[in-house]
Design an enzyme around this catalytic site. Sequence first.
Site, PDB file in Angstrom:
ATOM      1  N   ASP A   1      43.527  40.827  35.226  1.00 28.58           N
ATOM      2  CA  ASP A   1      43.790  39.592  36.002  1.00 28.58           C
ATOM      3  C   ASP A   1      42.509  38.594  35.500  1.00 28.58           C
ATOM      4  O   ASP A   1      42.748  37.518  35.870  1.00 28.58           O
ATOM      5  CB  ASP A   1      43.042  40.154  37.424  1.00 28.58           C
ATOM      6  CG  ASP A   1      43.471  41.491  37.684  1.00 28.58           C
ATOM      7  OD1 ASP A   1      43.652  42.424  37.150  1.00 28.58           O
ATOM      8  OD2 ASP A   1      43.635  41.846  39.072  1.00 28.58           O
TER       9      ASP A   1
ATOM     10  N   ASP B   1      35.824  36.220  39.566  1.00 33.33           N
ATOM     11  CA  ASP B   1      37.116  35.940  40.301  1.00 33.33           C
ATOM     12  C   ASP B   1      36.800  34.530  40.875  1.00 33.33           C
ATOM     13  O   ASP B   1      37.369  34.055  41.550  1.00 33.33           O
ATOM     14  CB  ASP B   1      37.419  36.733  41.329  1.00 33.33           C
ATOM     15  CG  ASP B   1      38.352  37.987  40.953  1.00 33.33           C
ATOM     16  OD1 ASP B   1      39.154  37.987  40.054  1.00 33.33           O
ATOM     17  OD2 ASP B   1      37.804  39.206  41.375  1.00 33.33           O
TER      18      ASP B   1
END
Length: 384
Positions: A167, A109
């Site tokens: 994601d 991330d």
Amino acid sequence: MKQLLFTVFVMSMLAACTQQEANEISLVDRLSNQLKVLVEATNQSEKVPRSWNAEDGYKMIGERDWCSGFPAGSYWYMYELTNDEQWKNWAVENTEKLDGVQYYTGTHDLGFMVFCSYGNAYRLTGDEKYKAVIIEASESLITRFDSVTGCIKSWDHGSWEFPVIIDNMMNLEMLFWASEQTGDPKYRDIAITHANTTLEHHFRQDMSSYHVVDYDTITGEVKGKQTHQGLGDETAWARGQSWGLYGYVLCYRATKDPVYLETAVKIADFIVPRLPEDGIPFWDYDDPKIPETKKDASAGALIASAFYELGGYVEDGQAYFDLADKIVASLSSDDYLAEVGTNGGFLLKHSVGHMPKNSEVDVPLNYADYYYLEAIKRQKELKN
């Protein structure tokens, strides 16, 4: 007579434009006043705010949380929308709270964490110290790439061998940027490989997406497919579809590969007929309780922001612009936009984090605000 009619027409158009500008200014002022409530309540902490609810107050997070870059990013967008130096100061403070995260290799991330904060910082200031952080973060991110699977590993937890989540498409933006800035193709090559592998394995025939695909690191074969944060493995978790849409739009921007544009359009074709009247998705498109279930404002904000960009790449782009305008109007209505002084200072109400775990359900979330502000910024740039 013709001259008089023309004058009246021109005056009416000017009045309409003036009213539109006044409405935009009024909305930006409202957003600024609301976010100031959040800043004043949280800025003395070394951590940053992720969410809030009336019972527990603020959920504050450190730099290693995947959401850590969104508050600074929202403040940078607010600086861009208002040209108010105070927003720049707050943006700098909350960006630099994350110092050191660029060396963290334990997550996929880093794009969210670093590019939303330091990326906007560099874009708006040109300060080379921010550029160095982003390049270092890109180095950290590519340590998670595996050439056998052709992917960047998402999680180090759970029982999966090599999990990759949809994601992760969002984090590729930083890698494309790093190659542009350094001239080194390695970041771009990894991003393209990841995007291609994801396209091959994450999507069903109708172009809805699984959330998690688990790979065998010896053979590169798929071991399993799940929808971890959705209703069930074969359902279409709304925010996951939004990540995929946005991700392939940014891949097309970076590469101009028509396959990525075609993919984004096909994902949009899946999403659009399933949107309710106000354009804000229910948390999972396949929840049998619809319409008696939760909406996810964060998924809506992502769709709007992606559509403002996608519309610029296709011949019938106005349809995407119109849909984005509709979603932004809904998010800017009292149904979703909090009154100033409420909602802990967060902008949007009614987002859903992780429904199966009953975590962050029907609450404000910092990434919903970030992509909502990005959508407003993109809308303003298109109209100008």
